[in-house]
Motif scaffolding. Structure first.
Motif, PDB file in Angstrom:
ATOM      1  N   ALA A  72       0.568  -1.744  -0.151  1.00  0.00           N
ATOM      2  CA  ALA A  72      -0.212  -0.379  -0.189  1.00  0.00           C
ATOM      3  C   ALA A  72       0.678   0.950   0.151  1.00  0.00           C
ATOM      4  O   ALA A  72       2.371   1.541  -0.432  1.00  0.00           O
ATOM      5  CB  ALA A  72      -0.820   0.271   1.034  1.00  0.00           C
TER       6      ALA A  72
ATOM      7  N   VAL B 249      -1.776   3.406  -3.861  1.00  0.00           N
ATOM      8  CA  VAL B 249      -2.020   1.864  -4.165  1.00  0.00           C
ATOM      9  C   VAL B 249      -2.125   1.262  -2.863  1.00  0.00           C
ATOM     10  O   VAL B 249      -1.858   1.945  -2.046  1.00  0.00           O
ATOM     11  CB  VAL B 249      -0.583   0.846  -3.870  1.00  0.00           C
ATOM     12  CG1 VAL B 249      -0.688  -0.344  -4.390  1.00  0.00           C
ATOM     13  CG2 VAL B 249       0.452   1.447  -5.542  1.00  0.00           C
ATOM     14  N   GLN B 250      -3.453   0.516  -3.271  1.00  0.00           N
ATOM     15  CA  GLN B 250      -3.793   0.159  -1.760  1.00  0.00           C
ATOM     16  C   GLN B 250      -4.137  -2.050  -1.583  1.00  0.00           C
ATOM     17  O   GLN B 250      -5.433  -2.915  -2.764  1.00  0.00           O
ATOM     18  CB  GLN B 250      -5.263   0.746  -1.950  1.00  0.00           C
ATOM     19  CG  GLN B 250      -5.774   1.667  -0.811  1.00  0.00           C
ATOM     20  CD  GLN B 250      -6.937   2.020  -0.467  1.00  0.00           C
ATOM     21  OE1 GLN B 250      -8.173   1.864  -1.504  1.00  0.00           O
ATOM     22  NE2 GLN B 250      -7.847   2.924   0.544  1.00  0.00           N
ATOM     23  N   ASP B 251      -3.879  -1.860  -0.749  1.00  0.00           N
ATOM     24  CA  ASP B 251      -4.981  -3.672  -0.541  1.00  0.00           C
ATOM     25  C   ASP B 251      -3.782  -4.454  -1.847  1.00  0.00           C
ATOM     26  O   ASP B 251      -4.347  -4.655  -2.555  1.00  0.00           O
ATOM     27  CB  ASP B 251      -5.986  -3.856  -0.340  1.00  0.00           C
ATOM     28  CG  ASP B 251      -5.660  -3.494   1.152  1.00  0.00           C
ATOM     29  OD1 ASP B 251      -5.103  -3.452   1.863  1.00  0.00           O
ATOM     30  OD2 ASP B 251      -7.514  -2.882   1.184  1.00  0.00           O
ATOM     31  N   LEU B 252      -3.052  -4.239  -2.721  1.00  0.00           N
ATOM     32  CA  LEU B 252      -1.563  -5.041  -3.843  1.00  0.00           C
ATOM     33  C   LEU B 252      -1.138  -6.027  -3.192  1.00  0.00           C
ATOM     34  O   LEU B 252      -0.467  -6.356  -2.807  1.00  0.00           O
ATOM     35  CB  LEU B 252      -1.459  -3.737  -4.148  1.00  0.00           C
ATOM     36  CG  LEU B 252      -0.412  -4.639  -5.444  1.00  0.00           C
ATOM     37  CD1 LEU B 252      -1.138  -4.927  -6.618  1.00  0.00           C
ATOM     38  CD2 LEU B 252       1.097  -3.817  -6.177  1.00  0.00           C
ATOM     39  N   GLN B 253      -2.032  -6.853  -3.952  1.00  0.00           N
ATOM     40  CA  GLN B 253      -1.208  -7.852  -2.619  1.00  0.00           C
ATOM     41  C   GLN B 253      -0.441  -8.665  -4.083  1.00  0.00           C
ATOM     42  O   GLN B 253      -0.702  -9.054  -5.235  1.00  0.00           O
ATOM     43  CB  GLN B 253      -2.464  -9.629  -2.492  1.00  0.00           C
ATOM     44  CG  GLN B 253      -2.428 -10.812  -1.952  1.00  0.00           C
ATOM     45  CD  GLN B 253      -3.118 -11.589  -1.247  1.00  0.00           C
ATOM     46  OE1 GLN B 253      -4.197 -10.851  -0.999  1.00  0.00           O
ATOM     47  NE2 GLN B 253      -3.070 -12.261  -0.465  1.00  0.00           N
ATOM     48  N   VAL B 254       0.647  -9.612  -3.306  1.00  0.00           N
ATOM     49  CA  VAL B 254       1.656 -10.214  -4.487  1.00  0.00           C
ATOM     50  C   VAL B 254       2.256 -11.388  -2.949  1.00  0.00           C
ATOM     51  O   VAL B 254       2.183 -11.893  -2.633  1.00  0.00           O
ATOM     52  CB  VAL B 254       3.035  -9.345  -4.474  1.00  0.00           C
ATOM     53  CG1 VAL B 254       3.520 -10.409  -5.376  1.00  0.00           C
ATOM     54  CG2 VAL B 254       2.679  -8.650  -5.046  1.00  0.00           C
TER      55      VAL B 254
ATOM     56  N   CYS C 146       5.125  -2.535   2.593  1.00  0.00           N
ATOM     57  CA  CYS C 146       3.333  -3.609   2.770  1.00  0.00           C
ATOM     58  C   CYS C 146       2.680  -4.147   4.865  1.00  0.00           C
ATOM     59  O   CYS C 146       3.412  -3.868   5.617  1.00  0.00           O
ATOM     60  CB  CYS C 146       4.576  -4.767   3.224  1.00  0.00           C
ATOM     61  SG  CYS C 146       3.584  -7.460   3.124  1.00  0.00           S
TER      62      CYS C 146
ATOM     63  N   ILE D  35       3.573  -1.607  -9.821  1.00  0.00           N
ATOM     64  CA  ILE D  35       3.707  -0.290  -9.526  1.00  0.00           C
ATOM     65  C   ILE D  35       3.513   0.549 -11.030  1.00  0.00           C
ATOM     66  O   ILE D  35       5.176   0.521 -10.807  1.00  0.00           O
ATOM     67  CB  ILE D  35       3.245  -0.290  -8.359  1.00  0.00           C
ATOM     68  CG1 ILE D  35       3.036  -1.241  -7.252  1.00  0.00           C
ATOM     69  CG2 ILE D  35       3.441   1.437  -8.147  1.00  0.00           C
ATOM     70  CD1 ILE D  35       3.667  -0.407  -5.838  1.00  0.00           C
TER      71      ILE D  35
ATOM     72  N   ALA E  23       3.632  -8.776  -9.079  1.00  0.00           N
ATOM     73  CA  ALA E  23       3.357  -6.944  -9.941  1.00  0.00           C
ATOM     74  C   ALA E  23       3.860  -5.782  -9.759  1.00  0.00           C
ATOM     75  O   ALA E  23       4.845  -5.609  -9.345  1.00  0.00           O
ATOM     76  CB  ALA E  23       2.039  -6.956  -8.000  1.00  0.00           C
TER      77      ALA E  23
END
Ligand SMILES: [Cu+2]
Length: 129
Positions: free
Chosen positions: A70, A90-95, A116, A103, A101
């Motif tokens: 995030a 970025v909000q709650d970008l799950q890798v 994180c 950005i 992923a």
């Protein structure tokens, strides 16, 4: 006669070696995508990355552990979510483990922060020039 033959074979060998070197150099260039930031089980492998305006970054999770990225940073063990002007929000970008992923793109020059939400102290600074 045999000396000439050896000379010709030698020249051919040099040409082949030059072609191989040129090919390997080209393939190295294309296989190493720029602006990669690797992550281990609990942290970014590097604390910061410098990129050019208009470029993106790619987060690569080398471990099996998931990360949730995030905008913001960790300050003395406390998560500080923060959307920064000019940065991709970025909000709650799950890798997930062994995944990656992106950005970006980052369209404004400046210094931006991501963290994180799962791992205390896991922060990344992106410097856009
Ligand atoms: Cu994490």
């Amino acid at each position: 006669m045999s000396k000439k033959l050896f000379a010709i074979l030698g020249l051919c060998g040099i040409v082949v070696i030059l072609i191989l070197v040129a090919c390997s150099a080209t393939s190295t260039d294309t296989s190493s995508a720029p602006n990669q930031v690797h992550m281990n089980a609990t942290n970014f492998v590097q604390p910061s990355i410098t990129i050019k305006k208009g470029e993106s970054i790619t987060l690569i999770d080398d471990a099996q552990d998931s990360h949730i990225i995030a905008s913001g940073t960790w300050e003395n063990g406390t998560a500080k979510p923060q959307d920064e002007l000019g940065a991709p929000q970025v909000q709650d970008l799950q890798v997930s483990g062994s995944d990656q992923a992106a950005i970006g793109p980052f369209t404004t020059a400046g210094t931006f922060h991501f963290y994180c939400t799962v791992h205390p102290g896991m922060s990344l600074t992106v410097v856009v020039q």
